[in-house]
Design a protein around this motif. Structure first.
Motif, PDB file in Angstrom:
ATOM      1  N   ALA A 118      -1.861  -4.467   8.067  1.00 14.42           N
ATOM      2  CA  ALA A 118      -0.939  -3.685   7.244  1.00 14.42           C
ATOM      3  C   ALA A 118       0.137  -3.086   8.133  1.00 14.42           C
ATOM      4  O   ALA A 118      -0.163  -2.564   9.210  1.00 14.42           O
TER       5      ALA A 118
ATOM      6  N   THR B 187      -4.717  -5.810  -2.664  1.00 10.47           N
ATOM      7  CA  THR B 187      -4.799  -7.025  -1.847  1.00 10.47           C
ATOM      8  C   THR B 187      -5.790  -8.016  -2.452  1.00 10.47           C
ATOM      9  O   THR B 187      -6.283  -7.825  -3.573  1.00 10.47           O
TER      10      THR B 187
ATOM     11  N   THR C 172      -4.258   0.163  -0.841  1.00  8.46           N
ATOM     12  CA  THR C 172      -3.520  -1.104  -0.778  1.00  8.46           C
ATOM     13  C   THR C 172      -4.081  -2.089  -1.783  1.00  8.46           C
ATOM     14  O   THR C 172      -5.301  -2.248  -1.893  1.00  8.46           O
TER      15      THR C 172
ATOM     16  N   GLY D 298       0.820  -1.204   0.000  1.00  9.38           N
ATOM     17  CA  GLY D 298       0.000   0.000   0.000  1.00  9.38           C
ATOM     18  C   GLY D 298       0.848   1.245   0.000  1.00  9.38           C
ATOM     19  O   GLY D 298       2.067   1.197   0.197  1.00  9.38           O
TER      20      GLY D 298
END
Length: 419
Positions: free
Chosen positions: A232, A144, A142, A123
């Protein structure tokens, strides 16, 4: 395929936070009755821990903690985060998951980020620009995946979320493509575990994951003490740390487990604001707003290199932002700077002048640094008076006091990189 003009929004999570924390400004806490305010899932945990609850973006949030085993003053809380680990409830912030084959293209049209070039599982900080090149909000983005597939996870500020979501809805209507917006707000916990001991705490809660190999900016789905989470390695304090997304069913349980760890003390809004200022980080509505371009704010680095290339797809305000990024500081009239003022702390709104009395800028944030034990401020100064080392004056309580322009961060950042 999704209809191009439709964004699917999960409205169960959408009792919106007010745009203003002060009238017309985001990022300020107000002491008042919290009876009518929205509450995060761990509100009762804050109260049990002696949280002094205030109105922050229409949420009841702890500014600090008193009269409990782990309660600390704001100054001691800042020191604890810098030396051990502090736990912040940031559930008032708004999470968005973007899905669909055109999700990246859409997000790149409404942010300055190079999302296409972002590695999976990583991110970055970005900004949401308006057509004039100003900043609607700063945001974390981010890349993902989860059981539903690859997607983009985004977090926006609580005080800005209603206008951000409205803006995204409007832009989706113009975009046309396969993209859906899933808002997750009051139906999950979002916690920031910050400080040099955070890695030891999180490692104990997931012994099988090697956090020594996880750099700052990386994220992963994992279990913490048996509870599914999205973790994160990031934060807004200048320290190493983690932000943890946990579904509603385990939100309270995970908070309690984190609080049981001996290194971890609860931290409130007061410490958070001082920590981010020491780290030279902006607070939206104060240090950046809809009139501030990335170059003015020293945030040109958020504009991905691929977004600057000839022939790159445009984004809102790119016709203003990109020439400024290319030309640098000489393209704008004023720049964000750090200041070390003498005398009383220079806080938001204080005028910055030359010795002659000519006004050349304004303070946007200020405090006494518990770590440095002296005043620190952030603000904007007209070029060429913005150069580091320059001496200026700051008006505090009607009196002019000397101040020196300095580079930021004030306190060195400690973002983790594997050896």
């Amino acid at each position: 395929p999704l209809h191009g003009m439709l964004a699917r929004v999960t409205r169960s999570a959408l009792p919106c936070a007010a745009q203003a924390l002060r009238p017309a400004q985001a990022g300020t806490a107000r002491f008042m009755s919290t009876d009518k305010l929205k509450k995060t899932l761990v509100y009762d945990e804050h109260v049990k821990a002696g949280g002094q609850m205030v109105d922050f973006a229409d949420y009841a949030m702890p500014v600090q903690y008193k009269d409990s085993e782990k309660a600390q003053s704001i100054i001691d809380s800042v020191k604890h985060v810098r030396s051990k680990a502090g736990l912040f409830d940031v559930s008032h912030m708004c999470s968005i998951r973007w899905r669909g084959k055109d999700a990246i293209a859409f997000l790149e049209s409404v942010t300055v980020a190079d999302i296409k070039g972002l590695p999976m599982g990583f991110g970055s900080l970005s900004v949401i620009p308006n057509e004039q090149g100003g900043i609607i909000d700063d945001t974390m983005i981010t890349k993902t995946s989860d059981e539903k597939g690859d997607h983009i996870y985004q977090v926006v500020n609580a005080g800005c979320a209603p206008k951000d979501l409205k803006h995204f809805d409007e832009q989706l209507g113009k975009f046309g493509g396969d993209v859906s917006m899933e808002v997750q707000w009051d139906n999950r916990g979002l916690y920031a575990l910050q400080g040099p001991e955070a890695k030891n705490v999180i490692q104990r809660m997931n012994p099988s994951f090697d956090f020594k190999k996880m750099p700052f900016g990386q994220a992963a789905n994992m279990e913490l003490d048996g509870m599914k989470c999205f973790v994160a390695r990031c934060g807004y304090t200048g320290e190493d740390g983690f932000e943890i997304f946990v579904p509603e069913e385990n939100a309270v349980k995970l908070w309690q487990k984190l609080m049981e760890q001996p290194e971890v003390y609860p931290s409130g809004l007061g410490a958070r604001d001082t920590l981010r200022l020491e780290a030279g980080l902006c607070l939206y509505g104060h240090d950046i707003d809809h009139t501030t371009t990335p170059t003015m704010a020293g945030l040109s680095w958020t504009v991905g290199k691929a977004r600057r290339a000839d022939g790159a797809a445009p984004f809102l305000g790119s016709d203003i932002i990109l020439p400024q990024v290319k030309e640098g500081a000489k393209s704008v009239k004023e720049m964000r700077v750090g200041l070390i003022p003498e005398g009383a702390p220079a806080r938001e709104g204080a005028e910055i002048t030359l010795e002659s009395g000519e006004v050349v800028g304004r303070v946007t944030s200020g405090a006494v640094s518990p770590i440095l034990k002296h005043n620190i401020s952030m603000g904007y100064i007209k070029r060429p008076h913005n150069k580091s080392g320059n001496n200026v004056m700051v008006k505090v309580r009607g009196k002019s006091k000397p101040a020196k322009v300095v580079k930021m961060p004030f306190v060195p950042t400690k973002y983790y990189k594997p050896e």
